[in-house]
Design an enzyme around this catalytic site. Structure first.
Site, short mmCIF file in Angstrom:
data_model
loop_
_atom_site.label_atom_id
_atom_site.label_comp_id
_atom_site.label_asym_id
_atom_site.label_seq_id
_atom_site.Cartn_x
_atom_site.Cartn_y
_atom_site.Cartn_z
CE1 TYR A 12 -3.43 2.45 0.58
CE2 TYR A 12 -2.49 3.19 2.37
CZ TYR A 12 -3.48 3.37 1.54
OH TYR A 12 -4.36 4.42 1.43
CG ASP A 47 5.76 3.76 0.85
OD1 ASP A 47 6.09 4.36 1.94
OD2 ASP A 47 4.52 3.54 0.36
CE LYS A 53 0.95 4.95 8.54
NZ LYS A 53 0.96 4.07 7.14
#
Ligand SMILES: *Cc1c(COP(=O)(O)O)cnc(C)c1O
Length: 438
Positions: free
Chosen positions: A154, A249, A277
Site C-alpha cells: 500500500y 516507501d 507516520k
C-alpha cells in the site's frame, strides 16, 4: 440487541455504539478512513476518548493496551511529555504561516543525518502525498511513464497506486476502486512481492519505459511480510541496470525498524525514500527525499511542480523533531527489539502449548499473527488466511484489554511505552484469546 454485544462479550461499548450511530449519519461509514470501521472483524468500532502512554481509553471508560499506535506513528506512546510540550510551545507561536521556518530545516537535517541516502527532503502532509510526489519526480527525472508496484503493498490512495495484481503473475494494472479510470493505472505494472523474476520480466518487456520501482522494503500493509534474502538487492540491480529509480516507501518502516529505516538494516541505497507516520509524531506529515541531483528537479529549484498550503506546518514539525530527538537517544532500538523479542517468545510458547497453527512474523517492534497454515511471503498467500478466526481472536483480545488493528492484514506495533509487565499481560491475554477463538 446488536450483534456487536455478543461478539464483545462482557465489554460495555454502549456509548461507542451511540456515537457510531450518529457518525454514520454524517460520515460515510461513520469514519474518515475505512479500516477504522472494523469491517474486517465485524461489529462496531470503539470510539476513543483519550490516550496516554501505552493506553487508549474509550468513551465507555474501558482501557486498552494500544498495539495500533494510530497505525504506526506513536512509537513513543501517547502524549509523550517532550513531544506534548514541543507542540504546545510551537502552537503558542502560531499555527501556520505559509512562510519558511527554521523547524523545517531542522526536521530535514535530522532525517538526512539518520538516512544517508536522503540528501534533500520535501515535506508534505501525508504518506499518500509523499509517494504520489516521489513517483511524479521519478517520471520527471527519467522521462518515462511506467511504474512497478507490488501486489499487497500500500502506498496511499493516489489513483495510479490503487491497483491490485492479477493471479500471482505480473499483470497490467487494473483499478481497484470505481472512480479510477483505467487510463490512470495503465502505466502501473504489478508483480507479486518477493518475486524478483517477475520484475525482471517486466523490465525485459519495457526496457526503456519504466521510471521507477516502488516498494515497501518490509510489506506492512498486508500483515507483515519481510523481504526474502536477495529480493531488495535484485530490485536495486535491475533498476540500476535499466536506468529506473528505486523508491523505498518507508512511511511505515522509517524510524520504526531502525533510525535509518529498512535501508539501514539491508544496506541497500534507494534513489528516493518516502516517509510519514513516525516523522510527524502523530501529526499529519509526510516527506520524500533522496539523491540531490534528483531532488533538484523539485519546484521551485526545478520544473517538477509540487506544493502544499500546510506543508512543513510548524506544529507538525515540532512533533516530528521532538519524536526523532527522543529516538536518537542511545539504546532505543535495542529496547524496541527486546520488547519485540519478549512478546514474540511468549506468543510462540502460547501457540505451541495450544497447538495453534498460525504464522507469527516479527521485525523489531512490528509483528503480525496470520491464521494461516503456510508461511506468508506474498499477498496471494496472505489472502488465504482464516479471517473468521482472526475476528474471534480480535474480539477476545479486546475483551482482555488489548487493542489490535481490526484486520488480519495490518501490522501490530510495539511502543517504547509498553513495559515488560504490560507485555506479559498481553501474552496472558493472548493465551486466553487463542483458546476462546479456536
Ligand atoms: C500509511 C502508509 C501510506 C499512506 O500514508 P497516509 O499518511 O495514510 O497517506 C503509504 N505507504 C505506506 C507504506 C504506509 O504504511
Amino acid at each position: 440487541m446488536s450483534k456487536q454485544s455478543n461478539i464483545a462479550g462482557d465489554l460495555t461499548l454502549s456509548r461507542s455504539h451511540e456515537l457510531y450511530e450518529e457518525a454514520q449519519q454524517l460520515l460515510p461509514g461513520g469514519v474518515n478512513s475505512p479500516v477504522r470501521a472494523f469491517r474486517g472483524v465485524g461489529g462496531n468500532p470503539v470510539f476513543i476518548d483519550h490516550a496516554s502512554g501505552p493506553y487508549l481509553y474509550d468513551v465507555d471508560g474501558n482501557r486498552y493496551l494500544d498495539y495500533v499506535q494510530s497505525w504506526g506513528p506513536m512509537i513513543l506512546g501517547h502524549t509523550f511529555p517532550p513531544v506534548l510540550e514541543a507542540v504546545i510551545e510551537a502552537s503558542r507561536n502560531g499555527f501556520s504561516f505559509g512562510a519558511p521556518t527554521q523547524a523545517e530545516s531542522e526536521l530535514a537535517r535530522l532525517v538526512c543525518e539518520c538516512v544517508p541516502s536522503v540528501q534533500m527532503l520535501r515535506c508534505v502532509n501525508s504518506g499518500t502525498e509523499a509517494t504520489m510526489s516521489a513517483l511524479r519526480l521519478a517520471r520527471a527525472y527519467t522521462g518515462r511513464s511506467k511504474i512497478i508496484k507490488f501486489s499487497g503493498c500500500y502506498h496511499g490512495h493516489a489513483d495510479m497506486l490503487l491497483v491490485q495484481a492479477g493471479s500471482g503473475v505480473a499483470t497490467m494494472g487494473l483499478p481497484d476502486s470505481p472512480g479510477v479510470p483505467a487510463e490512470t493505472t495503465s502505466n502501473t505494472l504489478t508483480a507479486e512481492y518477493n518475486d524478483a523474476q517477475a520484475v525482471e520480466q517486466l523490465f525485459r518487456t519495457y526496457p526503456n519505459e519504466i521510471a521507477a520501482v516502488i516498494v515497501e522494503p518490509i510489506a506492512a500493509n498486508m500483515g507483515l511480510v519481510p523481504p526474502e534474502t536477495g529480493f531488495l538487492e535484485r530490485l536495486r540491480e535491475l533498476t540500476t541496470h535499466y536506468g529506473a529509480l528505486l523508491i523505498f516507501d518507508e512511511v511505515m518502516t522509517g524510524f520504526r525498524v531502525a533510525l535509518g529505516g529498512m535501508q539501514e538494516r539491508t544496506a541497500i541505497t534507494p534513489d528516493l525514500t518516502c516517509f510519514g507516520k513516525i516523522i510527524g509524531g502523530g501529526l499529519p506529515v509526510g516527506a520524500y527525499g533522496g539523491r540531490r541531483d534528483i531532488m533538484q528537479l523539485v519546484a521551485p529549484l526545478g520544473p517538477m511542480y509540487q506544493a502544499g498550503t500546510l506543508s512543513g506546518n510548524p506544529l507538525a514539525m515540532a512533533a516530528g523533531i521532538a519524536t526523532l530527538r527522543e529516538l536518537l537517544k542511545p539504546g532505543q532500538y535495542e529496547r524496541l527489539e527486546q520488547k519485540g523479542r519478549f512478546l514474540e517468545e511468549g506468543m510462540r510458547r502460547a501457540l505451541k502449548d495450544s497447538g495453534t497453527i498460525a504464522q507469527l512474523r516479527r521485525v523489531g517492534a512490528m509483528f503480525c499473527l496470520y491464521f494461516n497454515t503456510e508461511p506468508v511471503k506474498n499477498y496471494a498467500i496472505a489472502k488465504r488466511s482464516d479471517t473468521a478466526r482472526f475476528a474471534r481472536y480480535f474480539w477476545s483480545m479486546l475483551q482482555h484489554g488489548i487493542y489490535l488493528p481490526p484486520s488480519q492484514f495490518e501490522a501490530c506495533f510495539i511502543s517504547l511505552a509498553l513495559e515488560d509487565t504490560m507485555l506479559q499481560e498481553t501474552i496472558t491475554a493472548f493465551e486466553a484469546a487463542l483458546r476462546q477463538s479456536a
